[in-house]
Design an enzyme around this catalytic site. Structure first.
Site, PDB file in Angstrom:
ATOM      1  N   TYR A 215       0.837  -1.199   0.000  1.00  0.00           N
ATOM      2  CA  TYR A 215       0.000   0.000   0.000  1.00  0.00           C
ATOM      3  C   TYR A 215       0.880   1.260   0.000  1.00  0.00           C
ATOM      4  CZ  TYR A 215      -3.364   3.538   1.515  1.00  0.00           C
ATOM      5  OH  TYR A 215      -4.134   4.671   1.602  1.00  0.00           O
TER       6      TYR A 215
ATOM      7  N   LYS B 253       1.447   4.400  -2.993  1.00  0.00           N
ATOM      8  CA  LYS B 253       1.283   5.831  -2.734  1.00  0.00           C
ATOM      9  C   LYS B 253       2.577   6.592  -3.009  1.00  0.00           C
ATOM     10  CE  LYS B 253      -3.045   5.529  -1.536  1.00  0.00           C
ATOM     11  NZ  LYS B 253      -4.060   5.925  -2.518  1.00  0.00           N
TER      12      LYS B 253
ATOM     13  N   THR C 203     -13.742   7.195   7.081  1.00  0.00           N
ATOM     14  CA  THR C 203     -14.513   6.771   5.901  1.00  0.00           C
ATOM     15  C   THR C 203     -14.753   5.271   6.045  1.00  0.00           C
ATOM     16  OG1 THR C 203     -12.590   6.089   4.636  1.00  0.00           O
ATOM     17  CG2 THR C 203     -13.161   8.417   4.516  1.00  0.00           C
TER      18      THR C 203
END
Ligand code: NAP
Lengths: 79, 248
Positions: free
Chosen positions: B151, B155, B186
């Site tokens: 991940y 990015k 979120t």
């Protein structure tokens, strides 16, 4: 995954710090000295890659013993 | 003219069915923009569309890991003045569980999709002069966490892509920036909480001087980056972390 013995030895090979034979069906994860958040990630990834079963951190929090994890994985493999 | 206004601008928002993307669609539409919303889940896209003020907004249902779907988007969109890349997934894999399968799973949507979508739009001359492009990145690229190798890597790669884009398209005054966000509340946050447990997440939250972020906090900054008010800002990273990395 034929039986809990096999399941345990698969777990033990992934946890380099654990001496073989440390894990028993009734072992509580939280009682292991080496237990850490890294272990949860390893268990989740291991079960995903070995058995194609998804378990979440929340699932892990809801159980405490090795045998409960085994039952959970077995149940989800059938579904 | 108010430099913060987005009137007469058409903005494409990916990941518009949820979280930061959904909030961004709402915020930029309220500032006067026409919004094109895209994601896979049509039902949730329609729910977001309903919240927008009247306008020419449209939704394009698409799976961004599918090249054909990207071509469709490029064909369907009118000329645009901004792109907000907010689609993405978070998956944790400890290093020793990484194989090409996991790399593909994460890089496909977090890196390849925004890169190919951007380049295809530019190639087909759908991006107006003076447009602004914003990528959702993460502070994880500078402060990785255990299990986050892939991940964080996607990015970090997006940050470099954005800088290159900024350099190459400065002559057309097209700008590109990334937002390095820490934890924002979120559905993705709820997902992460399930993986690492509520307990650990609460502990992590205590380290934020201003607490966890809200989607609106990020959406407002995105709106600023899309507006003329930020016309001298390009090729940079804006850290939004509620003070997390300021110090102890
Ligand atoms: N929340 C945070 O704490 C945080 C922190 C740092 C960075 N970020 C970044 O911010 C961005 C948005 O995050 P969020 O928290 O708003 O996440 P979210 O609520 O889970 O939303 C992710 C969006 O990506 C879309 N998406 C996922 N896979 C897709 C695919 N294959 N094709 C098309 N769309 C796809 C989803 O839509 P469908 O499922 O409908 O396709 C959804 O709209 C992500 O890039 C994330 O990495 C978030």
């Amino acid at each position: 995954m034929n039986n809990i013995g096999e399941f345990i030895s698969t777990l033990e090979t992934e946890f380099d710090e654990l001496a073989p034979g440390t894990l028993k069906p009734e072992t509580k994860f939280n009682d292991l000295d080496e237990w850490s958040s890294m272990y949860s990630l390893i268990i989740i990834a291991l079960i995903d890659t070995e058995y194609e079963v998804t378990i979440s951190g929340e699932d892990l929090m809801s159980i405490s013993k090795v045998e409960e994890l085994y039952e959970m994985v077995k149940l989800r493999m059938k579904q | 003219m108010n430099p913060f206004s987005l009137e007469n601008k058409t903005i494409l928002v990916t990941g518009a069915s949820s979280g930061i993307g959904a909030k961004t669609a709402e915020v930029v539409a309220n500032l006067g923009a026409t919004v094109i919303l895209t994601a896979r889940n049509e039902e949730r896209l329609l729910d977001v569309l309903k919240k927008l003020p009247k306008g020419e907004h449209q939704i394009i249902q698409a799976d961004l890991t599918d090249d054909e779907a990207i071509n469709e988007i490029v064909k369907q969109v009118p000329n645009i003045d901004g792109i907000v890349h907010s689609s993405g997934i978070v998956k944790h894999y400890p290093v020793k569980f990484i194989s090409k399968k996991q790399i593909k799973e994460i890089y496909e949507i977090n890196y390849e999709a925004p890169v190919v979508l951007t380049s295809s739009l530019l190639k087909s001359k759908k991006v107006n002069k003076g447009a602004s492009i914003v990528f959702m990145s993460s502070i994880a690229c500078n402060f990785p966490n255990k299990g986050g190798a892939l991940y964080s890597g996607t990015k970090a790669a997006i940050n470099s892509f954005s800088k290159t884009l900024a350099l190459e398209h400065a002559p057309q005054k097209i700008r590109s920036n990334v937002i390095l966000a820490a934890m924002v509340k979120t559905p993705l946050f709820d997902e992460a909480e399930k993986t690492v447990s509520k307990e650990l997440m609460n502990k992590h939250g205590k380290q934020y001087p201003l607490g966890f972020g809200e989607p609106e906090d990020v959406a407002n900054t995105i709106a600023f980056l899309l507006s003329l008010a930020s016309k001298w800002i390009t090729g940079t990273e804006i850290v939004m972390d509620g003070g997390l990395s300021a110090g102890m």
